[in-house]
Design a protein around this motif. Structure first.
Motif, PDB file in Angstrom:
ATOM      1  N   MET A  85       0.855  -1.172   0.000  1.00 44.06           N
ATOM      2  CA  MET A  85       0.000   0.000   0.000  1.00 44.06           C
ATOM      3  C   MET A  85       0.902   1.237   0.000  1.00 44.06           C
ATOM      4  O   MET A  85       1.772   1.370   0.842  1.00 44.06           O
ATOM      5  CB  MET A  85      -0.873  -0.037   1.257  1.00 44.06           C
ATOM      6  N   THR A  86       0.694   2.106  -0.952  1.00 48.75           N
ATOM      7  CA  THR A  86       1.479   3.336  -1.049  1.00 48.75           C
ATOM      8  C   THR A  86       1.080   4.289   0.067  1.00 48.75           C
ATOM      9  O   THR A  86      -0.084   4.457   0.376  1.00 48.75           O
ATOM     10  CB  THR A  86       1.241   4.015  -2.408  1.00 48.75           C
ATOM     11  N   ARG A  87       2.065   4.917   0.646  1.00 53.82           N
ATOM     12  CA  ARG A  87       1.804   5.830   1.763  1.00 53.82           C
ATOM     13  C   ARG A  87       2.071   7.262   1.335  1.00 53.82           C
ATOM     14  O   ARG A  87       3.212   7.709   1.282  1.00 53.82           O
ATOM     15  CB  ARG A  87       2.686   5.443   2.946  1.00 53.82           C
ATOM     16  N   THR A  88       0.992   7.973   1.007  1.00 50.64           N
ATOM     17  CA  THR A  88       1.096   9.390   0.676  1.00 50.64           C
ATOM     18  C   THR A  88      -0.189  10.090   1.100  1.00 50.64           C
ATOM     19  O   THR A  88      -1.273   9.517   1.007  1.00 50.64           O
ATOM     20  CB  THR A  88       1.344   9.628  -0.836  1.00 50.64           C
ATOM     21  N   ASP A  89      -0.044  11.322   1.557  1.00 52.38           N
ATOM     22  CA  ASP A  89      -1.224  12.105   1.903  1.00 52.38           C
ATOM     23  C   ASP A  89      -1.503  13.165   0.850  1.00 52.38           C
ATOM     24  O   ASP A  89      -2.347  14.032   1.034  1.00 52.38           O
ATOM     25  CB  ASP A  89      -1.093  12.729   3.293  1.00 52.38           C
ATOM     26  N   SER A  90      -0.806  13.090  -0.269  1.00 50.75           N
ATOM     27  CA  SER A  90      -0.999  14.046  -1.357  1.00 50.75           C
ATOM     28  C   SER A  90      -1.818  13.373  -2.462  1.00 50.75           C
ATOM     29  O   SER A  90      -1.317  12.509  -3.174  1.00 50.75           O
ATOM     30  CB  SER A  90       0.360  14.493  -1.899  1.00 50.75           C
ATOM     31  N   PRO A  91      -3.077  13.769  -2.607  1.00 51.67           N
ATOM     32  CA  PRO A  91      -3.935  13.117  -3.596  1.00 51.67           C
ATOM     33  C   PRO A  91      -3.515  13.453  -5.030  1.00 51.67           C
ATOM     34  O   PRO A  91      -3.007  14.546  -5.290  1.00 51.67           O
ATOM     35  CB  PRO A  91      -5.325  13.677  -3.295  1.00 51.67           C
ATOM     36  N   PRO A  92      -3.728  12.513  -5.947  1.00 48.57           N
ATOM     37  CA  PRO A  92      -3.385  12.771  -7.349  1.00 48.57           C
ATOM     38  C   PRO A  92      -4.360  13.747  -8.016  1.00 48.57           C
ATOM     39  O   PRO A  92      -4.068  14.279  -9.078  1.00 48.57           O
ATOM     40  CB  PRO A  92      -3.457  11.393  -7.999  1.00 48.57           C
TER      41      PRO A  92
END
Length: 167
Positions: A1-8
């Motif tokens: 699971m990719t961990r980012t809080d910046s939505p595409p």
């Protein structure tokens, strides 16, 4: 699971699902490199169920409840009982941590597809205690809150157990 809080993208759905996935991935990250014996430790004297395995298993079953039971209206087949309402946390200490994490990840993938297939305004089939039916948007917000809150617990437990800190 990719961990980012910046939505595409900046639409509401993408922001909500990105933040839920970020919180989910954070819970998994808190368990990286953890020994099986440490996953079972409950270092908080007043909270004997607060183990890393127990909290992650709780998150798994919380999502099950909100998506399968409340949103879809399915039968509640969770591990809890009237006599043991926190059983999902208790049984996790007898499960291999790898299984707990895999089951959580697999379930998250299923619910990601479920959310993608429904409009955010879709009402849940099961009403809350007040008789109102939350919509999918509210359920996503609730799960973000629930997962983020428990990530704080995972943070504290992990630091007490082996000194690991960080995101």
């Amino acid at each position: 699971m990719t961990r980012t809080d910046s939505p595409p993208a900046w639409d509401e759905r993408t922001q909500l699902t990105t933040f839920l996935d970020y919180a989910r991935a954070t819970a998994l990250a808190k368990c990286e490199g953890l020994a099986q014996a440490d996953a079972r430790k409950a270092p908080l004297p007043g909270s004997p169920l607060m183990t890393l395995a127990g909290v992650v298993n709780h998150l798994r079953w919380v999502e099950y409840y909100w998506f399968e039971v409340v949103f879809l209206g399915g039968e509640d087949e969770g591990p809890w009982t009237d006599e043991d309402p926190d059983r999902e946390m208790r049984i996790a200490v007898d499960m291999p941590l790898a299984d707990v994490l895999t089951e959580y990840e697999e379930q998250c993938a299923r619910y990601r597809e479920l959310v993608a297939a429904h409009d955010l305004d879709t009402p849940a089939r099961l009403p809350r205690a007040d008789g109102r039916h939350p919509d999918l948007r509210w359920i996503l917000l609730h799960l973000i809150e629930e997962t983020a809150r428990h990530n704080g617990h995972l943070d504290i437990i992990r630091e007490i157990i082996d000194g690991t800190t960080g995101s």
